[in-house]
Design a protein around this motif. Structure first.
Motif, short mmCIF file in Angstrom:
data_model
loop_
_atom_site.label_atom_id
_atom_site.label_comp_id
_atom_site.label_asym_id
_atom_site.label_seq_id
_atom_site.Cartn_x
_atom_site.Cartn_y
_atom_site.Cartn_z
N UNK A 157 0.84 -1.20 0.00
CA UNK A 157 0.00 0.00 0.00
C UNK A 157 0.87 1.25 0.00
N UNK A 158 1.94 1.23 0.77
CA UNK A 158 2.86 2.37 0.83
C UNK A 158 3.55 2.57 -0.52
N UNK A 159 3.99 1.48 -1.13
CA UNK A 159 4.62 1.54 -2.46
C UNK A 159 3.65 2.14 -3.47
N UNK A 206 -1.57 -2.91 -12.45
CA UNK A 206 -1.45 -4.16 -11.69
C UNK A 206 -2.28 -4.09 -10.41
N UNK A 207 -2.19 -2.97 -9.71
CA UNK A 207 -2.96 -2.80 -8.48
C UNK A 207 -4.46 -2.79 -8.78
N UNK A 229 -7.67 -6.35 -0.92
CA UNK A 229 -7.10 -5.19 -0.22
C UNK A 229 -5.62 -5.46 0.00
N UNK A 230 -4.82 -4.45 0.01
CA UNK A 230 -5.11 -3.03 0.08
C UNK A 230 -5.36 -2.39 -1.29
N UNK A 231 -5.38 -3.20 -2.33
CA UNK A 231 -5.44 -2.68 -3.69
C UNK A 231 -6.69 -1.85 -3.96
N UNK A 232 -7.85 -2.35 -3.60
CA UNK A 232 -9.09 -1.62 -3.86
C UNK A 232 -9.06 -0.22 -3.24
N UNK A 233 -8.68 -0.14 -1.99
CA UNK A 233 -8.66 1.14 -1.29
C UNK A 233 -7.62 2.09 -1.86
#
Length: 183
Positions: free
Chosen positions: A51-53, A99-100, A109-113
């Protein structure tokens, strides 16, 4: 800069080069000169690191758009954006975003958010780009919906479609359509 911030920046550079799908902490940590345990010391878990990346990559994308010169014409604003999309640093940042987004479509998650938050910031940066070119905010928002979807699709085609002639024509047509929306 804290050690966490240093690792996050370096991990972002790694992800921009290698992607996030199938990302494993051990090879990442080895590349960063640390261990997977130290990564987990600085980040809650792998999801927190990713998520940070993704947030850093999104920050870099937004900064790339915001750093573009003030467009003299609305049509030129589209052409400048395409040029930025197809070159560094936006190209790799956008590919990481895709990709995310693909993983987010699966509800992971955390991709959707992160993708949802990234979309809001990205749309705002693109809208501001057209406002700087003289468009009203309302019309710029409408144009950005068409523009972003089209440029993203064209950028994805770069990897598989070698014919640049058709792409250039499509970008010119898109510029004309955006100008019509902004008028």
């Amino acid at each position: 800069m804290t050690r966490r911030e240093e690792l996050a920046e370096a991990a972002t550079d790694y992800a921009l080069e290698h992607g996030i799908i199938g990302l494993s902490l051990r090879p990442l940590a080895a590349e960063l000169g640390t261990s997977d345990r130290m990564l987990l010391y600085h980040f809650q878990d792998k999801d927190d690191l990713i998520a940070t990346v993704l947030q850093i990559s999104s920050d870099r994308s937004v900064e790339a758009v915001r750093s573009l010169a003030k467009p003299r014409r609305q049509r030129g604003a589209v052409l400048e954006l395409w040029s930025a999309y197809a070159s560094e640093p936006l190209d790799r940042c956008q590919r990481l975003y895709v990709q995310a987004a693909a993983l987010g479509l699966l509800g992971r998650e955390p991709y959707s958010s992160v993708v949802r938050e990234s979309n809001a910031r990205w749309t705002e940066a693109l809208t501001d780009h057209f406002v700087r070119a003289g468009a009203t905010r309302a019309r710029a928002g409408r144009a950005v919906a068409l523009l972003d979807a089209t440029l993203m699709g064209l950028q994805l085609d770069l990897a598989v479609e070698p014919d640049a002639t058709g792409r250039r024509r499509t970008v010119r047509d898109l510029a004309d359509a955006v100008v019509a929306i902004l008028a």
